[in-house]
Design a protein around this motif. Structure first.
Motif, PDB file in Angstrom:
ATOM      1  N   ALA A 377      31.492   2.032 -25.010  1.00  0.00           N
ATOM      2  CA  ALA A 377      31.289   1.652 -26.412  1.00  0.00           C
ATOM      3  C   ALA A 377      30.718   0.239 -26.503  1.00  0.00           C
ATOM      4  N   HIS A 378      31.207  -0.646 -25.637  1.00  0.00           N
ATOM      5  CA  HIS A 378      30.696  -2.023 -25.636  1.00  0.00           C
ATOM      6  C   HIS A 378      29.229  -2.054 -25.232  1.00  0.00           C
ATOM      7  N   GLN A 379      28.867  -1.250 -24.241  1.00  0.00           N
ATOM      8  CA  GLN A 379      27.478  -1.237 -23.773  1.00  0.00           C
ATOM      9  C   GLN A 379      26.530  -0.720 -24.852  1.00  0.00           C
ATOM     10  N   VAL A 380      26.985   0.257 -25.637  1.00  0.00           N
ATOM     11  CA  VAL A 380      26.173   0.761 -26.751  1.00  0.00           C
ATOM     12  C   VAL A 380      25.986  -0.338 -27.795  1.00  0.00           C
ATOM     13  N   ALA A 381      27.093  -1.023 -28.132  1.00  0.00           N
ATOM     14  CA  ALA A 381      27.015  -2.103 -29.128  1.00  0.00           C
ATOM     15  C   ALA A 381      26.116  -3.233 -28.624  1.00  0.00           C
ATOM     16  N   LYS A 382      26.236  -3.554 -27.349  1.00  0.00           N
ATOM     17  CA  LYS A 382      25.440  -4.640 -26.770  1.00  0.00           C
ATOM     18  C   LYS A 382      23.946  -4.307 -26.781  1.00  0.00           C
ATOM     19  N   SER A 383      23.617  -3.028 -26.587  1.00  0.00           N
ATOM     20  CA  SER A 383      22.208  -2.618 -26.554  1.00  0.00           C
ATOM     21  C   SER A 383      21.516  -2.857 -27.894  1.00  0.00           C
ATOM     22  N   LYS A 384      22.311  -2.980 -28.956  1.00  0.00           N
ATOM     23  CA  LYS A 384      21.764  -3.195 -30.298  1.00  0.00           C
ATOM     24  C   LYS A 384      21.652  -4.674 -30.658  1.00  0.00           C
ATOM     25  N   VAL A 385      22.146  -5.554 -29.758  1.00  0.00           N
ATOM     26  CA  VAL A 385      22.093  -6.993 -30.012  1.00  0.00           C
ATOM     27  C   VAL A 385      20.758  -7.525 -29.499  1.00  0.00           C
ATOM     28  N   THR A 386      19.814  -7.705 -30.405  1.00  0.00           N
ATOM     29  CA  THR A 386      18.479  -8.170 -30.046  1.00  0.00           C
ATOM     30  C   THR A 386      18.455  -9.697 -29.955  1.00  0.00           C
ATOM     31  N   ASP A 387      17.366 -10.233 -29.450  1.00  0.00           N
ATOM     32  CA  ASP A 387      17.191 -11.688 -29.418  1.00  0.00           C
ATOM     33  C   ASP A 387      17.250 -12.271 -30.830  1.00  0.00           C
ATOM     34  N   GLU A 388      16.728 -11.517 -31.796  1.00  0.00           N
ATOM     35  CA  GLU A 388      16.747 -11.971 -33.188  1.00  0.00           C
ATOM     36  C   GLU A 388      18.183 -12.063 -33.713  1.00  0.00           C
ATOM     37  N   VAL A 389      19.012 -11.105 -33.326  1.00  0.00           N
ATOM     38  CA  VAL A 389      20.414 -11.123 -33.744  1.00  0.00           C
ATOM     39  C   VAL A 389      21.127 -12.336 -33.145  1.00  0.00           C
ATOM     40  N   ILE A 390      20.866 -12.614 -31.863  1.00  0.00           N
ATOM     41  CA  ILE A 390      21.468 -13.786 -31.215  1.00  0.00           C
ATOM     42  C   ILE A 390      21.051 -15.058 -31.945  1.00  0.00           C
ATOM     43  N   SER A 391      19.768 -15.161 -32.270  1.00  0.00           N
ATOM     44  CA  SER A 391      19.269 -16.341 -32.987  1.00  0.00           C
ATOM     45  C   SER A 391      19.957 -16.504 -34.334  1.00  0.00           C
ATOM     46  N   GLN A 392      20.232 -15.388 -34.994  1.00  0.00           N
ATOM     47  CA  GLN A 392      20.907 -15.426 -36.294  1.00  0.00           C
ATOM     48  C   GLN A 392      22.312 -16.027 -36.156  1.00  0.00           C
ATOM     49  N   PHE A 393      23.058 -15.585 -35.130  1.00  0.00           N
ATOM     50  CA  PHE A 393      24.414 -16.084 -34.919  1.00  0.00           C
ATOM     51  C   PHE A 393      24.421 -17.550 -34.500  1.00  0.00           C
ATOM     52  N   MET A 394      23.372 -17.990 -33.781  1.00  0.00           N
ATOM     53  CA  MET A 394      23.349 -19.339 -33.215  1.00  0.00           C
ATOM     54  C   MET A 394      22.607 -20.351 -34.099  1.00  0.00           C
ATOM     55  N   MET A 395      22.211 -19.929 -35.275  1.00  0.00           N
ATOM     56  CA  MET A 395      21.541 -20.847 -36.211  1.00  0.00           C
ATOM     57  C   MET A 395      22.591 -21.602 -37.036  1.00  0.00           C
ATOM     58  N   PRO A 396      22.572 -22.946 -37.020  1.00  0.00           N
ATOM     59  CA  PRO A 396      23.497 -23.705 -37.872  1.00  0.00           C
ATOM     60  C   PRO A 396      23.266 -23.353 -39.340  1.00  0.00           C
ATOM     61  N   ARG A 397      24.334 -22.990 -40.052  1.00  0.00           N
ATOM     62  CA  ARG A 397      24.159 -22.511 -41.426  1.00  0.00           C
ATOM     63  C   ARG A 397      25.495 -22.518 -42.157  1.00  0.00           C
ATOM     64  N   ASP A 398      25.427 -22.349 -43.442  1.00  0.00           N
ATOM     65  CA  ASP A 398      26.616 -22.243 -44.286  1.00  0.00           C
ATOM     66  C   ASP A 398      27.267 -20.889 -44.034  1.00  0.00           C
ATOM     67  N   LEU A 399      28.591 -20.888 -43.787  1.00  0.00           N
ATOM     68  CA  LEU A 399      29.321 -19.639 -43.563  1.00  0.00           C
ATOM     69  C   LEU A 399      30.190 -19.250 -44.754  1.00  0.00           C
ATOM     70  N   GLY A 400      29.900 -19.827 -45.897  1.00  0.00           N
ATOM     71  CA  GLY A 400      30.628 -19.453 -47.112  1.00  0.00           C
ATOM     72  C   GLY A 400      32.044 -19.968 -47.158  1.00  0.00           C
ATOM     73  N   PHE A 401      32.300 -21.095 -46.476  1.00  0.00           N
ATOM     74  CA  PHE A 401      33.657 -21.641 -46.447  1.00  0.00           C
ATOM     75  C   PHE A 401      34.014 -22.285 -47.784  1.00  0.00           C
ATOM     76  N   GLU A 402      35.215 -21.969 -48.238  1.00  0.00           N
ATOM     77  CA  GLU A 402      35.797 -22.656 -49.398  1.00  0.00           C
ATOM     78  C   GLU A 402      37.189 -23.094 -49.008  1.00  0.00           C
ATOM     79  N   SER A 403      37.550 -24.305 -49.376  1.00  0.00           N
ATOM     80  CA  SER A 403      38.881 -24.814 -48.997  1.00  0.00           C
ATOM     81  C   SER A 403      40.002 -24.116 -49.737  1.00  0.00           C
ATOM     82  N   LYS A 404      39.668 -23.475 -50.833  1.00  0.00           N
ATOM     83  CA  LYS A 404      40.672 -22.722 -51.590  1.00  0.00           C
ATOM     84  C   LYS A 404      40.077 -21.418 -52.076  1.00  0.00           C
ATOM     85  N   THR A 405      40.927 -20.388 -52.142  1.00  0.00           N
ATOM     86  CA  THR A 405      40.457 -19.138 -52.718  1.00  0.00           C
ATOM     87  C   THR A 405      40.321 -19.296 -54.220  1.00  0.00           C
ATOM     88  N   LYS A 406      39.487 -18.459 -54.806  1.00  0.00           N
ATOM     89  CA  LYS A 406      39.294 -18.531 -56.261  1.00  0.00           C
ATOM     90  C   LYS A 406      40.410 -17.772 -56.980  1.00  0.00           C
TER      91      LYS A 406
END
Length: 406
Positions: A377-406
């Motif tokens: 199952a891991h190998q199937v999931a890994k086969s779908k992780v493209t270079d573009e997907v890796i770049s998406q995860f490794m790009m510094p960006r806002d992750l929607g953090f809020e110090s308090k819930t609404k």
């Protein structure tokens, strides 16, 4: 640092278990004495009260890693549960030292758990790839260390993390582009003396200064201002799930964080995933026969378990039927504790093997089926992780953090 830390880290006798960020060895066939380790490290046991409170506050049944004592120790987990109960957010931080391009099953444990924690709490997760550490300790060329980081990132992403709430970074690439991170490293370095680092980590006079300077790099992600693109000006609490051998880094961090005006990070400590040959040591990526790698084929998995998995059974079938097996030392059973999610089935296996109804070969077959399915199952999931997907995860960006819930 505390006197207890200094005493514990120096001059470990050969009659005792050895647990450092670089060496794990036990004097017992059953592995590390974790109750003794809790006393030495000064952490708290994850007991029934903690599990009950976790379930009450989250409305979720605790993960089988928690129920079975695989994550067995904590620091300030009650603080994290209080925050969640009050509608306040925190973040998760864990890491991986990329020493090989193929991760093994033991490497998956903190990531499987972090995936679950992320889903339960709906919080951001930062994952540090310490390619700089491996370049220092393993004498790997910097360019090669970065390649290993990216190879490991692919395996980590395959665990199913939420890309909108997960930031993965290579130290060798990211820190040079993030002044806030580097500034926190310097702030931490200024507040930890050479004597403290020597007592905590056992560094000697002949060690390169790169080793001495590294611990603040692993500490910095626990300070939320290291990631201004995620946390803005929030002084967010941090929860770090990790193997217990990484605790020295974060004892140091917990000492420094308040001096910088930030909360002490909380921790959840995991036991070690044992080598196929037995629980006296942890798996090694450099010895392929101690581990099942995420690149192994179904046939390789079967052969490794059948040939190398240490048995708690008796010498003959007749003796085994009469005396039963020892689940405490049997690696097939110990691995099933990690990867067989069905509590009822696991208990059936434990009883059957202990009283001799289940033979070692049958127990190994059970494990082979579970591990083959997991790795496939891991190998199937890994086969779908493209270079573009890796770049998406490794790009510094806002992750929607809020110090308090609404």
């Amino acid at each position: 640092m505390t006197t207890n830390d200094e005493h514990m880290e120096n001059g470990v006798a050969e009659t005792e278990d050895v647990v450092t960020p670089w060496t794990v060895a036990s004097v017992n066939d059953t592995g590390i004495d974790y109750d003794k380790l809790i006393k030495k490290f000064g952490s708290s046991k994850i007991d029934d009260d903690v599990l009950a409170r976790f379930e009450k506050i989250t409305g979720k049944k605790p993960h089988h890693f928690l129920r079975r004592g695989i994550f067995f120790s904590h620091r300030d987990m009650h603080t994290i549960l209080n925050l969640y109960e009050q509608g306040k957010f925190f973040y998760l931080y864990t890491g991986r030292g990329p020493s090989s391009d193929a991760m093994h099953l033991g490497h998956l444990i903190p990531f499987m758990f972090c995936k679950w924690l992320q889903d339960v709490f709906n919080v951001p997760l930062v994952i540090q790839l310490t390619d700089d550490e491996k370049a220092i300790w393993k004498n790997i060329e910097i360019e090669d260390a970065i390649k290993l980081a990216y190879a490991n990132a692919r395996d980590i992403i395959a665990c199913g993390f939420n890309p909108k709430k997960t930031f993965i970074f290579s130290n060798l690439e990211h820190i040079g582009n993030n002044p806030a991170f580097y500034r926190n490293m310097i702030r931490i370095q200024r507040r930890v003396t050479f004597n403290q680092v020597k007592s905590i980590f056992g560094f000697g006079d002949s060690d390169p200064i790169a080793k001495i300077a590294f611990p603040p790099t692993q500490a910095a992600p626990a300070i939320s201002s290291s990631f201004p693109f995620i946390f803005k000006a929030a002084k967010a609490h941090c929860l770090i799930p990790c193997a217990i051998d990484q605790d020295p880094y974060f004892r140091m961090t917990r000492d420094v964080a308040p001096k910088l005006g930030y909360p002490k990070p909380a921790l959840l400590h995991a036991t070690f995933f044992p080598a196929l040959q037995g629980s006296k040591t942890k798996m090694s990526a450099s010895d392929s026969n101690t581990a099942i790698f995420l690149t192994d084929t179904a046939k390789q998995i079967k052969n490794k378990i059948n040939k190398h998995a240490f048995s708690g059974g008796q010498a003959t079938v007749e003796e085994h039927r009469q005396l039963g097996g020892n689940c405490e030392v049997d690696i097939s059973y110990q691995w099933l504790r990690f990867f067989l999610e069905d509590d009822e089935r696991l208990e059936q296996i434990r009883i059957g093997y202990t009283n001799g109804e289940i033979l070692t070969g049958e127990l190994k077959k059970e494990l082979i089926d579970v591990v083959q399915q997991l790795v496939a199952a891991h190998q199937v999931a890994k086969s779908k992780v493209t270079d573009e997907v890796i770049s998406q995860f490794m790009m510094p960006r806002d992750l929607g953090f809020e110090s308090k819930t609404k």
